[in-house]
Design a protein around this motif. Structure first.
Motif, PDB file in Angstrom:
ATOM      1  N   VAL A 210       0.836  -1.203   0.000  1.00 45.19           N
ATOM      2  CA  VAL A 210       0.000   0.000   0.000  1.00 45.19           C
ATOM      3  C   VAL A 210       0.874   1.258   0.000  1.00 45.19           C
ATOM      4  O   VAL A 210       1.873   1.339   0.722  1.00 45.19           O
ATOM      5  N   THR A 211       0.479   2.227  -0.809  1.00 39.36           N
ATOM      6  CA  THR A 211       0.969   3.590  -0.695  1.00 39.36           C
ATOM      7  C   THR A 211      -0.249   4.474  -0.470  1.00 39.36           C
ATOM      8  O   THR A 211      -1.340   4.154  -0.962  1.00 39.36           O
ATOM      9  N   VAL A 212      -0.085   5.549   0.253  1.00 32.68           N
ATOM     10  CA  VAL A 212      -1.220   6.413   0.585  1.00 32.68           C
ATOM     11  C   VAL A 212      -0.850   7.864   0.315  1.00 32.68           C
ATOM     12  O   VAL A 212       0.204   8.337   0.749  1.00 32.68           O
ATOM     13  N   HIS A 213      -1.726   8.589  -0.398  1.00 32.45           N
ATOM     14  CA  HIS A 213      -1.556  10.029  -0.521  1.00 32.45           C
ATOM     15  C   HIS A 213      -1.674  10.646   0.873  1.00 32.45           C
ATOM     16  O   HIS A 213      -2.719  10.535   1.526  1.00 32.45           O
ATOM     17  N   ALA A 214      -0.626  11.288   1.320  1.00 27.54           N
ATOM     18  CA  ALA A 214      -0.648  11.914   2.650  1.00 27.54           C
ATOM     19  C   ALA A 214       0.456  12.951   2.722  1.00 27.54           C
ATOM     20  O   ALA A 214       1.512  12.798   2.118  1.00 27.54           O
ATOM     21  N   GLY A 215       0.195  14.014   3.484  1.00 25.96           N
ATOM     22  CA  GLY A 215       1.199  15.054   3.621  1.00 25.96           C
ATOM     23  C   GLY A 215       1.301  15.933   2.397  1.00 25.96           C
ATOM     24  O   GLY A 215       2.362  16.505   2.123  1.00 25.96           O
ATOM     25  N   GLU A 216       0.187  16.082   1.676  1.00 28.48           N
ATOM     26  CA  GLU A 216       0.131  16.993   0.528  1.00 28.48           C
ATOM     27  C   GLU A 216      -0.806  18.154   0.852  1.00 28.48           C
ATOM     28  O   GLU A 216      -0.371  19.297   1.005  1.00 28.48           O
ATOM     29  N   ALA A 217      -2.098  17.859   1.000  1.00 29.33           N
ATOM     30  CA  ALA A 217      -3.078  18.893   1.337  1.00 29.33           C
ATOM     31  C   ALA A 217      -3.432  18.874   2.819  1.00 29.33           C
ATOM     32  O   ALA A 217      -4.283  19.626   3.269  1.00 29.33           O
ATOM     33  N   ASP A 218      -2.790  17.995   3.565  1.00 22.37           N
ATOM     34  CA  ASP A 218      -2.983  17.937   5.009  1.00 22.37           C
ATOM     35  C   ASP A 218      -1.629  17.622   5.623  1.00 22.37           C
ATOM     36  O   ASP A 218      -0.684  17.255   4.920  1.00 22.37           O
ATOM     37  N   GLY A 219      -1.545  17.742   6.939  1.00 22.74           N
ATOM     38  CA  GLY A 219      -0.249  17.710   7.580  1.00 22.74           C
ATOM     39  C   GLY A 219       0.129  16.429   8.274  1.00 22.74           C
ATOM     40  O   GLY A 219      -0.189  15.321   7.825  1.00 22.74           O
ATOM     41  N   VAL A 220       0.790  16.576   9.416  1.00 27.72           N
ATOM     42  CA  VAL A 220       1.397  15.458  10.118  1.00 27.72           C
ATOM     43  C   VAL A 220       0.375  14.423  10.551  1.00 27.72           C
ATOM     44  O   VAL A 220       0.639  13.215  10.488  1.00 27.72           O
ATOM     45  N   ALA A 221      -0.814  14.856  10.958  1.00 28.46           N
ATOM     46  CA  ALA A 221      -1.839  13.903  11.402  1.00 28.46           C
ATOM     47  C   ALA A 221      -2.249  12.977  10.261  1.00 28.46           C
ATOM     48  O   ALA A 221      -2.507  11.783  10.478  1.00 28.46           O
ATOM     49  N   GLY A 230      -3.330   2.962   7.573  1.00 27.62           N
ATOM     50  CA  GLY A 230      -3.165   2.450   6.213  1.00 27.62           C
ATOM     51  C   GLY A 230      -2.040   1.467   6.050  1.00 27.62           C
ATOM     52  O   GLY A 230      -1.946   0.814   5.015  1.00 27.62           O
ATOM     53  N   ARG A 231      -1.175   1.343   7.048  1.00 24.39           N
ATOM     54  CA  ARG A 231       0.026   0.491   6.945  1.00 24.39           C
ATOM     55  C   ARG A 231       0.816   0.818   5.678  1.00 24.39           C
ATOM     56  O   ARG A 231       1.341  -0.069   4.999  1.00 24.39           O
ATOM     57  N   ALA A 232       0.880   2.106   5.342  1.00 26.29           N
ATOM     58  CA  ALA A 232       1.547   2.523   4.113  1.00 26.29           C
ATOM     59  C   ALA A 232       3.025   2.180   4.136  1.00 26.29           C
ATOM     60  O   ALA A 232       3.723   2.435   5.119  1.00 26.29           O
ATOM     61  N   LEU A 233       3.492   1.608   3.037  1.00 24.80           N
ATOM     62  CA  LEU A 233       4.913   1.332   2.865  1.00 24.80           C
ATOM     63  C   LEU A 233       5.628   2.507   2.205  1.00 24.80           C
ATOM     64  O   LEU A 233       6.852   2.592   2.239  1.00 24.80           O
ATOM     65  N   ARG A 234       4.835   3.389   1.562  1.00 29.43           N
ATOM     66  CA  ARG A 234       5.355   4.625   0.978  1.00 29.43           C
ATOM     67  C   ARG A 234       4.345   5.726   1.238  1.00 29.43           C
ATOM     68  O   ARG A 234       3.163   5.452   1.477  1.00 29.43           O
ATOM     69  N   LEU A 235       4.817   6.974   1.169  1.00 31.71           N
ATOM     70  CA  LEU A 235       3.931   8.121   1.347  1.00 31.71           C
ATOM     71  C   LEU A 235       3.793   8.870   0.029  1.00 31.71           C
ATOM     72  O   LEU A 235       4.793   9.344  -0.532  1.00 31.71           O
ATOM     73  N   GLY A 236       2.548   8.965  -0.461  1.00 30.43           N
ATOM     74  CA  GLY A 236       2.273   9.712  -1.680  1.00 30.43           C
ATOM     75  C   GLY A 236       2.446  11.193  -1.420  1.00 30.43           C
ATOM     76  O   GLY A 236       1.613  11.813  -0.758  1.00 30.43           O
ATOM     77  N   HIS A 237       3.526  11.762  -1.891  1.00 28.23           N
ATOM     78  CA  HIS A 237       3.998  13.117  -1.618  1.00 28.23           C
ATOM     79  C   HIS A 237       4.715  13.106  -0.265  1.00 28.23           C
ATOM     80  O   HIS A 237       5.925  13.040  -0.229  1.00 28.23           O
ATOM     81  N   GLY A 238       3.979  13.217   0.840  1.00 28.30           N
ATOM     82  CA  GLY A 238       4.627  13.165   2.146  1.00 28.30           C
ATOM     83  C   GLY A 238       5.479  14.371   2.460  1.00 28.30           C
ATOM     84  O   GLY A 238       6.181  14.388   3.475  1.00 28.30           O
ATOM     85  N   VAL A 239       5.401  15.401   1.615  1.00 28.64           N
ATOM     86  CA  VAL A 239       6.300  16.549   1.772  1.00 28.64           C
ATOM     87  C   VAL A 239       6.112  17.264   3.102  1.00 28.64           C
ATOM     88  O   VAL A 239       7.064  17.797   3.679  1.00 28.64           O
ATOM     89  N   ARG A 240       4.877  17.221   3.633  1.00 24.42           N
ATOM     90  CA  ARG A 240       4.630  17.955   4.874  1.00 24.42           C
ATOM     91  C   ARG A 240       5.116  17.223   6.123  1.00 24.42           C
ATOM     92  O   ARG A 240       4.898  17.674   7.245  1.00 24.42           O
ATOM     93  N   ILE A 241       5.869  16.138   5.935  1.00 21.65           N
ATOM     94  CA  ILE A 241       6.592  15.547   7.063  1.00 21.65           C
ATOM     95  C   ILE A 241       7.587  16.566   7.597  1.00 21.65           C
ATOM     96  O   ILE A 241       7.987  16.518   8.767  1.00 21.65           O
ATOM     97  N   ALA A 242       7.958  17.538   6.749  1.00 23.37           N
ATOM     98  CA  ALA A 242       8.878  18.593   7.187  1.00 23.37           C
ATOM     99  C   ALA A 242       8.270  19.455   8.287  1.00 23.37           C
ATOM    100  O   ALA A 242       9.004  20.167   8.996  1.00 23.37           O
ATOM    101  N   GLU A 243       6.945  19.406   8.456  1.00 19.83           N
ATOM    102  CA  GLU A 243       6.316  20.138   9.555  1.00 19.83           C
ATOM    103  C   GLU A 243       6.672  19.530  10.910  1.00 19.83           C
ATOM    104  O   GLU A 243       6.484  20.177  11.948  1.00 19.83           O
ATOM    105  N   ASP A 244       7.186  18.299  10.900  1.00 21.70           N
ATOM    106  CA  ASP A 244       7.569  17.633  12.144  1.00 21.70           C
ATOM    107  C   ASP A 244       9.066  17.795  12.415  1.00 21.70           C
ATOM    108  O   ASP A 244       9.636  17.046  13.199  1.00 21.70           O
ATOM    109  N   LEU A 245       9.666  18.777  11.741  1.00 23.76           N
ATOM    110  CA  LEU A 245      11.067  19.117  11.949  1.00 23.76           C
ATOM    111  C   LEU A 245      11.148  20.545  12.476  1.00 23.76           C
ATOM    112  O   LEU A 245      10.498  21.439  11.953  1.00 23.76           O
ATOM    113  N   GLU A 246      11.947  20.760  13.495  1.00 26.13           N
ATOM    114  CA  GLU A 246      12.101  22.093  14.064  1.00 26.13           C
ATOM    115  C   GLU A 246      13.530  22.578  13.863  1.00 26.13           C
ATOM    116  O   GLU A 246      14.486  21.909  14.267  1.00 26.13           O
ATOM    117  N   LEU A 247      13.663  23.720  13.200  1.00 26.94           N
ATOM    118  CA  LEU A 247      14.976  24.301  12.994  1.00 26.94           C
ATOM    119  C   LEU A 247      15.510  24.826  14.329  1.00 26.94           C
ATOM    120  O   LEU A 247      14.910  25.707  14.940  1.00 26.94           O
TER     121      LEU A 247
END
Length: 371
Positions: A210-221, A230-247
């Motif tokens: 399974v891959t799941v669209h996530a972290g594109e139009a919604d965030g970390v949740a 979803g037991r996703a093995l990949r994240l479709g986009h997943g770009v907003r995982i960067a919201e879980d990073l603090e500079l």
């Protein structure tokens, strides 16, 4: 945004287009040739915004550059409308594979939602069979042209409808007959993966990837739900995982970052991120970081060790190709061939294939980059 769909250039003396590539996130209904849309629309008496293929291509690019995923998705009303017959689906799938081969892709996964192609009386099974027929015709055509390519189907359910379990069963039924994985797509915010837990439970029981669209139009949740529910093995986009990073600190080129638990989990377990740079700009997925390619957190994620992959998402809407996306990243971040090769290795490792075939892809990539 208007991008040269070929996007070819030389990097360290090598053509980007000729380099072997792996494509993991590429929508069938987002990859139609404008000329094909015009012809298929004429056959079924459908009005199109532009009858000139070049003008229609520009229309897609303009409409898609809205900064909103919801508005972006509206352009698919036209493409799916011409994909409601066996002949239309087969032609689109055949041309899709041919275009991937021309783009230097050696392995690709095409995602599409069978439930969106039933308006003219086809059954779910007939749609999958028609697409598979086109894929095989495209593979044969590419082989005759001296290009070896393999393409697998990611059978996709729409997250805002209630057919996900039915579509999951369809995907498993076509295991070994073209289907290599399952996906959910469509409006992300307000439609978490947890809404489709029954489908994901079934897929887990059947050991179906399974891959799941996530972290594109919604965030970390949303990403968390994709991984847990979803037991996703990949994240479709997943770009907003960067919201879980603090500079924490920046000194020149040196950046210190504090990982959240989710970001560390995704990074440490090498869960592939199916990043689509141009699309992420168009849909506003990276709005928190900026509006230019150089603002995309792609490089931050790469430098921090995430398993980043490069994808087109929708070739027609973004007027792009995998070659062009790599070229844009080279311009934005100064990547060299070693970087581009690493992205392909990540994609090969994340492909929904047996390990022996993934290892073969890695060998082909290494040979192609070294040639």
């Amino acid at each position: 945004m208007s991008i040269d769909p070929t996007g070819d250039r030389a990097v360290q003396g090598k053509s980007l287009r000729d380099l072997p590539k792996v494509s993991l996130h590429d929508h069938l209904d987002g990859a139609l040739r404008p000329a094909t849309i015009v012809e298929l629309a004429d056959e079924i008496g459908l009005d199109v915004p532009e009858t000139n293929p070049a003008a229609l291509g520009e229309w897609f690019a303009t409409q898609s550059n809205s900064g909103s995923l919801v508005e972006y998705l509206k352009t698919f009303d036209l493409t799916t409308a011409v994909m409601q017959t066996k002949e239309g689906l087969t032609r689109v799938a055949r041309e899709f594979v041919e275009d991937l081969a021309d783009d230097g892709v050696i392995y690709g996964e095409v995602r599409w939602a069978p439930e969106q192609h039933l308006a003219r009386g086809l059954t779910l099974e007939e749609t999958v069979e028609a697409v598979q027929r086109g894929i095989e015709e495209g593979e044969d055509a590419a082989d005759r042209a001296g290009r070896s390519i393999r393409v697998g189907q990611l059978i996709t359910a729409m997250r805002h409808t209630d057919r996900s379990l039915e579509i999951a069963k369809l995907a498993v039924d076509f295991r070994g007959r073209g289907a290599v994985g399952f996906d959910i797509a469509g409006p992300e915010a307000g439609f978490p993966a947890s809404n489709h837990r029954a489908a994901f439970d079934f897929l887990a029981e059947k050991m179906f990837p399974v891959t799941v669209h996530a972290g594109e139009a919604d965030g970390v949740a949303s990403i968390r739900s994709a991984l847990i529910d979803g037991r996703a093995l990949r994240l479709g986009h997943g770009v907003r995982i960067a919201e879980d990073l603090e500079l924490v600190n920046r000194e020149g080129d040196e950046v210190q970052v504090q990982f959240g638990d989710l970001a560390r989990w995704v990074r440490d377990r090498e869960i592939p991120l199916e990043l689509s740079p141009s699309s992420n700009l168009q849909t506003g997925a990276i709005a928190a970081w900026g509006t230019e390619m150089v603002d995309h957190p792609f490089d931050l994620l790469y430098q921090l060790g995430f398993s980043v992959t490069v994808n087109v998402d929708n070739r027609t809407m973004s007027a792009t190709s995998l070659t062009s996306e790599l070229s844009l990243l080279v311009d934005a971040f100064g990547y060299d061939l070693d970087d581009l090769e690493a992205f392909q290795f990540n994609a090969a490792a994340g492909a929904f294939l047996p390990v022996e075939e993934r290892e073969e892809l890695v060998e082909i990539i290494a040979e192609g980059f070294d040639a």
